[in-house]
Enzyme design. Structure first.
Site, PDB file in Angstrom:
ATOM      1  N   GLY A 134       0.809  -0.927  -0.100  1.00 30.64           N
ATOM      2  CA  GLY A 134      -0.190   0.158   0.145  1.00 30.64           C
ATOM      3  C   GLY A 134       0.762   1.109   0.427  1.00 30.64           C
ATOM      4  N   ALA A 135       1.756   1.320  -0.823  1.00 29.88           N
ATOM      5  CA  ALA A 135       2.962   2.548  -1.236  1.00 29.88           C
ATOM      6  C   ALA A 135       2.367   3.283  -2.026  1.00 29.88           C
ATOM      7  CB  ALA A 135       4.671   2.005  -0.136  1.00 29.88           C
ATOM      8  N   ASN A 136       1.685   3.451  -2.260  1.00 28.95           N
ATOM      9  CA  ASN A 136       0.947   4.554  -3.270  1.00 28.95           C
ATOM     10  C   ASN A 136       0.525   6.017  -3.054  1.00 28.95           C
ATOM     11  OD1 ASN A 136      -1.421   2.273  -3.325  1.00 28.95           O
ATOM     12  ND2 ASN A 136      -1.910   4.024  -4.698  1.00 28.95           N
TER      13      ASN A 136
ATOM     14  N   GLY B 270      -0.968   7.890   0.898  1.00 25.18           N
ATOM     15  CA  GLY B 270      -0.718   7.927   2.481  1.00 25.18           C
ATOM     16  C   GLY B 270       0.935   7.786   3.261  1.00 25.18           C
TER      17      GLY B 270
ATOM     18  N   GLY C 235       1.795   4.955   3.685  1.00 33.68           N
ATOM     19  CA  GLY C 235       3.041   3.997   2.963  1.00 33.68           C
ATOM     20  C   GLY C 235       4.027   4.904   2.379  1.00 33.68           C
TER      21      GLY C 235
ATOM     22  N   SER D 293      -3.270  -0.461  14.838  1.00 36.27           N
ATOM     23  CA  SER D 293      -3.763   0.664  15.537  1.00 36.27           C
ATOM     24  C   SER D 293      -4.500   0.670  16.474  1.00 36.27           C
ATOM     25  CB  SER D 293      -5.566   1.407  14.432  1.00 36.27           C
ATOM     26  OG  SER D 293      -6.086   2.392  15.006  1.00 36.27           O
TER      27      SER D 293
ATOM     28  N   TYR E 132     -13.208  -3.328  11.892  1.00 35.10           N
ATOM     29  CA  TYR E 132     -11.950  -2.852  12.172  1.00 35.10           C
ATOM     30  C   TYR E 132     -10.780  -2.569  13.695  1.00 35.10           C
ATOM     31  CZ  TYR E 132      -7.902   0.384  11.169  1.00 35.10           C
ATOM     32  OH  TYR E 132      -6.474   1.283  11.151  1.00 35.10           O
TER      33      TYR E 132
END
Length: 339
Positions: A50-52, A54, A56, A195, A220
């Site tokens: 998920g590095a694309n 935020g 990440g 979290s 979540y």
């Protein structure tokens, strides 16, 4: 009535000014990728899910500045390629002292690689790992960063509740399939993004797929609690291998993770003001991930929970070894790992 209205207006104005002052004073979270650290990660390969966008994306940028070779594992390849191109432009424009001037300028700080990885598909995870094992001679750091937040009830390709499936099961399979590469690259590290909302979840083994009842907030929190239990059990299993694993809370960060949240139109201006003042930027939210991935201070440290680059205490339910082991065993069955 008029007096109370004026008082409310003054209170709101005073609050807004205080919030603005707080933001301009700046965050107390330490910045870890200054010029003094240039080259700290040179020669190391880091995989970030998920590095694309935020946290990440900010993590990727920071580790690139430290000289790392970064692999972006992302669901949407086109968006990831666009993010990678933007990262390279930003780093070249900044003239960051951590960049090796002898490298191809199109490669940014060493090399930035984009690979397709959909954590909502076990088939995609397996294909990704096959490619990694064929093409990558080493993996120094795995950062399990990607996540889904409070989405409506939906299922992954394999029929798992989306938040539990992506946040826990997808990363569980990914990590297990890459453990051999991590061990052969030791000393190496696994970093798991969780979290503090884990406090509001529990592991209901009778309904892990939330088919009997579904509450998006609770589910979540359950997935984030699962992240912590997974981290602690993995740390136990990895004792003596020189592969460490730690878990973190990035803080409340302004990202697109909250895209499934429905905020009334009239409330949005106030929400935007509060988030601007109180929430972390992605760069601030990434600092603990960067710290756990790169800092010599945590070399050899494993199975711990961190926030703002400091170790924090966990609630007893996040340290229950019997629950952690049972969750591990059931997760193996769910993702089809054969012992």
């Amino acid at each position: 009535m008029a007096v109370s209205g004026v008082a409310a207006l003054l209170a709101a104005l005073g609050g807004a000014l205080w919030l603005a002052a707080r933001r301009f004073v700046g965050s107390s979270v330490p910045r870890l990728h200054g010029g003094a650290d240039a080259g700290l990660m040179r020669g190391k390969t880091v995989l970030i899910t998920g590095a694309n966008s935020g946290v990440g994306r900010a993590t990727a940028a920071a580790l690139l500045r430290l000289g790392a070779r970064v692999i972006m594992g992302c669901r949407d390849r086109a968006r990831a390629e666009a993010a990678a191109a933007e990262l390279r432009r930003d780093l070249r424009r900044d003239g960051d002292p951590g960049l090796d001037p002898g490298l191809d300028p199109d490669g940014g700080a060493g090399e930035l690689v984009v690979k397709e990885l959909d954590l909502a598909s076990l088939r995609s995870v397996r294909a990704f790992c096959r490619e990694m094992l064929q093409e990558e001679p080493r993996l120094d750091v795995l950062i399990n960063n990607a996540g889904v937040f409070q989405c409506p009830y939906m299922k992954t390709e394999d029929g798992f509740e989306m938040q539990f499936g992506v946040n826990h099961l997808g990363h569980f399979l990914l990590t297990n399939l890459l453990l051999g590469l991590l061990k052969s690259s030791a000393p190496s590290r696994v970093v798991v993004v969780s979290s503090k909302l884990y406090k509001y979840g529990d592991i209901n083994f009778e309904d892990l797929n939330s088919e009997q009842s579904y509450n998006k907030s609770f589910c979540y929190s359950r997935s984030k609690l699962a992240n912590i239990l997974f981290t602690r059990e993995l740390a136990r299993r990895l004792e003596g291998t020189k592969v460490t694993v730690n878990v973190l809370h990035p803080g409340i960060v302004r990202t697109n993770l909250g895209r499934h949240m429905h905020i009334p139109l009239l409330v949005k201006p106030l929400f935007n003001l509060v988030s601007w003042a109180f929430f972390k930027t992605p760069v601030e939210g990434a600092q603990t991930s960067v710290y756990l991935a790169s800092s010599p201070e945590v070399e050899g440290v494993s199975g711990k929970f961190f926030g703002d680059c400091k170790e924090e205490e966990l609630l007893p339910k996040a340290m229950d070894e019997s629950v952690a082991r049972k969750l591990w065993d059931i997760s193996e069955v769910m993702v089809g790992i054969v012992q």
